[in-house]
Design an enzyme around this catalytic site. Structure first.
Site, PDB file in Angstrom:
ATOM      1  N   HIS A 246       0.851  -1.204   0.000  1.00  0.00           N
ATOM      2  CA  HIS A 246       0.000   0.000   0.000  1.00  0.00           C
ATOM      3  C   HIS A 246       0.880   1.245   0.000  1.00  0.00           C
ATOM      4  O   HIS A 246       1.478   1.592   1.028  1.00  0.00           O
ATOM      5  CB  HIS A 246      -0.923  -0.019   1.230  1.00  0.00           C
ATOM      6  CG  HIS A 246      -1.883   1.132   1.295  1.00  0.00           C
ATOM      7  ND1 HIS A 246      -3.247   0.971   1.429  1.00  0.00           N
ATOM      8  CD2 HIS A 246      -1.687   2.471   1.239  1.00  0.00           C
ATOM      9  CE1 HIS A 246      -3.841   2.157   1.460  1.00  0.00           C
ATOM     10  NE2 HIS A 246      -2.899   3.089   1.358  1.00  0.00           N
TER      11      HIS A 246
ATOM     12  N   LYS B 200       1.823  10.583  -5.346  1.00  0.00           N
ATOM     13  CA  LYS B 200       1.841  11.741  -4.435  1.00  0.00           C
ATOM     14  C   LYS B 200       3.239  12.024  -3.891  1.00  0.00           C
ATOM     15  O   LYS B 200       3.491  13.103  -3.356  1.00  0.00           O
ATOM     16  CB  LYS B 200       0.926  11.487  -3.238  1.00  0.00           C
ATOM     17  CG  LYS B 200      -0.551  11.369  -3.539  1.00  0.00           C
ATOM     18  CD  LYS B 200      -1.347  11.259  -2.229  1.00  0.00           C
ATOM     19  CE  LYS B 200      -2.851  11.317  -2.462  1.00  0.00           C
ATOM     20  NZ  LYS B 200      -3.422  10.037  -2.900  1.00  0.00           N
TER      21      LYS B 200
ATOM     22  N   HIS C  92      -9.499   2.263   0.635  1.00  0.00           N
ATOM     23  CA  HIS C  92      -9.194   2.978   1.877  1.00  0.00           C
ATOM     24  C   HIS C  92     -10.531   3.065   2.619  1.00  0.00           C
ATOM     25  O   HIS C  92     -11.431   3.774   2.164  1.00  0.00           O
ATOM     26  CB  HIS C  92      -8.734   4.405   1.594  1.00  0.00           C
ATOM     27  CG  HIS C  92      -7.351   4.518   1.042  1.00  0.00           C
ATOM     28  ND1 HIS C  92      -6.983   4.058  -0.191  1.00  0.00           N
ATOM     29  CD2 HIS C  92      -6.228   5.085   1.584  1.00  0.00           C
ATOM     30  CE1 HIS C  92      -5.700   4.328  -0.386  1.00  0.00           C
ATOM     31  NE2 HIS C  92      -5.209   4.944   0.665  1.00  0.00           N
TER      32      HIS C  92
ATOM     33  N   GLU D 108     -10.730   5.732   7.381  1.00  0.00           N
ATOM     34  CA  GLU D 108      -9.484   6.329   7.893  1.00  0.00           C
ATOM     35  C   GLU D 108      -9.875   7.557   8.699  1.00  0.00           C
ATOM     36  O   GLU D 108      -9.672   8.704   8.297  1.00  0.00           O
ATOM     37  CB  GLU D 108      -8.565   6.702   6.717  1.00  0.00           C
ATOM     38  CG  GLU D 108      -7.173   7.145   7.171  1.00  0.00           C
ATOM     39  CD  GLU D 108      -6.248   7.472   6.007  1.00  0.00           C
ATOM     40  OE1 GLU D 108      -6.666   7.324   4.842  1.00  0.00           O
ATOM     41  OE2 GLU D 108      -5.106   7.901   6.283  1.00  0.00           O
TER      42      GLU D 108
ATOM     43  N   ASP E  14       2.386   3.257   3.047  1.00  0.00           N
ATOM     44  CA  ASP E  14       1.513   4.391   2.718  1.00  0.00           C
ATOM     45  C   ASP E  14       2.334   5.536   2.109  1.00  0.00           C
ATOM     46  O   ASP E  14       3.196   5.284   1.292  1.00  0.00           O
ATOM     47  CB  ASP E  14       0.694   4.835   3.931  1.00  0.00           C
ATOM     48  CG  ASP E  14      -0.726   5.257   3.528  1.00  0.00           C
ATOM     49  OD1 ASP E  14      -1.041   5.236   2.337  1.00  0.00           O
ATOM     50  OD2 ASP E  14      -1.518   5.603   4.419  1.00  0.00           O
ATOM     51  N   ASN E  15       2.143   6.754   2.566  1.00  0.00           N
ATOM     52  CA  ASN E  15       2.670   7.919   1.834  1.00  0.00           C
ATOM     53  C   ASN E  15       4.128   8.224   2.146  1.00  0.00           C
ATOM     54  O   ASN E  15       4.671   7.777   3.158  1.00  0.00           O
ATOM     55  CB  ASN E  15       1.814   9.136   2.168  1.00  0.00           C
ATOM     56  CG  ASN E  15       0.359   8.938   1.770  1.00  0.00           C
ATOM     57  OD1 ASN E  15      -0.332   8.117   2.351  1.00  0.00           O
ATOM     58  ND2 ASN E  15      -0.068   9.644   0.761  1.00  0.00           N
TER      59      ASN E  15
HETATM   60 ZN    ZN Z   1      -3.147   5.120   1.401  1.00  0.00          ZN
END
Ligand code: ZN
Length: 422
Positions: A60, A65, A211, A214, A313-314
Site C-alpha cells: 500500500h 503523491k 481505503h 481512515e 503508505d505515503n
Molecule cells: Zn493510502
C-alpha cells in the site's frame, strides 16, 4: 554456485512451522536459491550468524503523491488538511513528467532499501486517470525486472456514486491491468457507494483495494458496508481494505460484528501504522497530545482468520511528511506500534506481514519467502536477532537481487528541486 554460510533465518520466513530462528547455509546458483541446509563449516561467505530476510513487499503506497512536500505541505497535519493540499497540487501540476519523475525517485529508494514488489494507489479523479494510468503502465514495464508493480484507482464516494464517471475510471483501470478502489469513511451514502463499486468490479472482473474508515469518527461504517456488499453480491474477486482506523473508537459489539463480516467476506486488511501515527487524532492547533492512534485491530482480525499485512503508505507528501518506502522501517515501527514483538518466539511470524503474506494477498509473482527454487532476492544484515535488528536503523544492509549485490545508494532529494518551484 555460491554459499551464504552461517545465516540466521526465522523459520516463518522459510515457510516452516515454529517461530524460532534456524542457523543455515543457503546455496545459490544462477541467481536462485537451490538448497537450504543446517549450518556446517565449509567454503563460501560466512555471515557470522547475521540475519537473512527476503526482499520486502510494500502492498500500500502512493507513488503519484510522493515527495511533493516542499511545494505542498500539510498546513496543520490533519487528514482533511492533507486531502485539500493534495487536491490543490494535483490539479494543474500532475503532468506525466512531474508524476513520472517523482515516481521513479520513489522506486529507486524502495529498490535500494531492498523492496521487490509494490502496489500503489493512483489518484484517478477524472481527468487525472488518463494521465496517471498510461504513465503507470510505462513505469511498470521500465521497472519490471527490479520491482514488480501493481496499480489501484483511488477515487472518492462522489465518483463511486456517479455511474458514468465510475465506468470511465473502471474501464481505464481494466485496460491497464489494474485494480479498482476508492476512499470512503463517513458518508451518508457509503452503503450505496460500496455496492456500486463491488458491482462494477464484478462486472469487469477487477480486484478491489479500498481505503476504508481512515477516521476517528465512530459513525463511519464503510468497511462493514464493503463486507456486506461482497456478501450480498457474491463477488468473487480479491478484496483488500486499508486503514480501518475507526474500529478502535467503536464499541465492542460493532467491532465484533464488523470483524465477523470481514472474515466471512474473505476481505484482507492492511494497516499503515506510520501514516496513522501522523494523521490520526491530530488536533489542528497542534497543541494537544494525541491519544487515539488509529492503527486498526490487526491482532483481532488475524485471530478471526483474516489475512493481514502492514505497509508504508505515503512518502513526503501532505498525508505523511516522512517515509522512504523502506520495508525495514515499516516492520520496525509496526512491531513497536502494533505490539507484535511479544511473545518473542511468535514475533517473526509478523515479519511475513510485509513479505510473504502481503505477496500472497496481492497475488504478486514474487513470493517473499526464502526457499529453494525462488530468486535469491535477499537482505543480509549484521544484526543476528530481533533486538539487534530493530534497535538500530540497519541502513547498512546488503541487498542481493538474483544473487548479486545491488547499488544501495539512495537518490538525492536535490534531483527534484526544479519540480518544487512555486
Ligand atoms: Zn493510502
Amino acid at each position: 554456485m555460491e554459499t551464504l554460510r552461517n545465516a540466521s533465518v526465522p523459520s516463518a520466513l522459510m515457510g516452516r512451522p515454529g517461530g524460532g530462528m534456524e542457523h543455515v547455509d543457503i546455496a545459490l546458483d544462477r541467481g536462485r536459491i537451490v538448497a537450504i541446509t543446517p549450518h556446517q563449516p565449509g567454503p563460501g561467505r560466512d555471515l557470522d550468524h547475521g540475519l537473512v530476510l527476503p526482499a520486502f513487499v510494500d502492498i500500500h503506497t502512493h507513488l503519484d503523491k510522493g515527495h511533493i512536500w516542499p511545494r505542498r505541505q500539510n498546513p496543520d497535519g490533519t487528514w482533511i488538511g492533507a486531502l485539500n493540499a493534495v487536491r490543490g497540487d494535483r490539479v494543474g501540476r500532475w503532468s506525466a513528467t512531474d508524476v513520472g519523475r517523482r515516481m521513479d525517485f520513489s522506486l529507486r529508494a524502495a529498490y535500494a532499501h531492498g523492496t521487490a514488489a509494490i502496489r500503489t494507489h493512483l489518484d484517478s479523479f477524472p481527468p487525472q486517470h488518463e494521465i496517471s494510468w498510461s504513465l503507470f503502465a510505462e513505469m511498470r514495464d521500465k521497472w519490471r525486472d527490479r520491482v514488480e508493480l501493481q496499480g489501484v484507482a483511488l477515487i472518492d464516494a462522489e465518483v463511486l456514486l456517479d455511474a458514468p464517471m465510475l465506468d470511465a475510471v473502471a474501464r481505464t483501470v481494466k485496460a491497464a491491468g489494474g485494480l479498482l478502489g476508492g476512499s470512503v469513511a463517513v458518508h451518508p451514502r457509503s452503503k450505496e457507494a460500496m455496492l456500486r463499486l463491488v458491482e462494477k468490479a464484478g462486472d469487469l472482473g477487477l480486484d478491489l483495494d479500498l481505503h476504508t474508515d481512515e477516521t476517528g469518527d465512530p459513525s463511519a461504517h464503510a468497511l462493514e458496508h464493503l463486507a456486506e456488499a461482497v456478501l450480498e453480491t457474491g463477488y468473487t474477486g480479491h478484496v483488500l481494505a486499508g486503514h480501518c482506523c475507526v474500529l478502535t473508537v467503536q464499541d465492542e459489539a460493532t467491532q465484533r460484528r464488523t470483524i465477523d463480516k470481514v472474515a466471512r467476506a474473505g476481505i484482507s486488511v492492511v494497516s499503515l501504522p506510520m501514516c496513522n501515527m501522523y494523521l490520526q487524532d491530530r488536533e489542528p492547533s497542534g497543541h494537544a497530545t494525541p491519544v487515539r492512534r488509529g492503527v486498526t485491530l490487526l491482532h483481532e482480525f488475524r485471530a478471526a482468520g483474516v489475512k493481514v499485512a502492514i505497509a508504508s503508505d505515503n512518502t513526503r507528501d501532505p498525508f505523511y511528511a516522512y517515509g522512504d518506502l523502506d520495508g525495514l522501517e515499516v516492520l520496525r515501527e509496526g512491531a513497536r506500534i502494533l505490539h507484535f514483538d511479544h511473545p518473542q518466539d511468535e514475533a517473526w511470524s509478523w515479519a511475513r506481514s510485509n513479505g510473504a503474506d502481503a505477496a500472497a494477498i496481492a497475488g504478486f509473482g514474487y513470493r517473499a519467502q526464502i526457499e529453494p527454487g525462488t530468486p535469491a532476492d535477499l537482505l543480509l544484515f549484521r544484526a543476528r536477532n530481533w533486538t539487534e535488528l530493530f534497535a538500530r536503523p540497519q541502513a547498512d544492509r546488503v541487498v542481493l537481487r538474483n544473487g548479486h549485490p545491488i547499488d544501495t545508494t539512495l537518490p538525492d532529494y536535490r534531483e527534484l528541486d526544479d519540480l518544487m518551484e512555486a
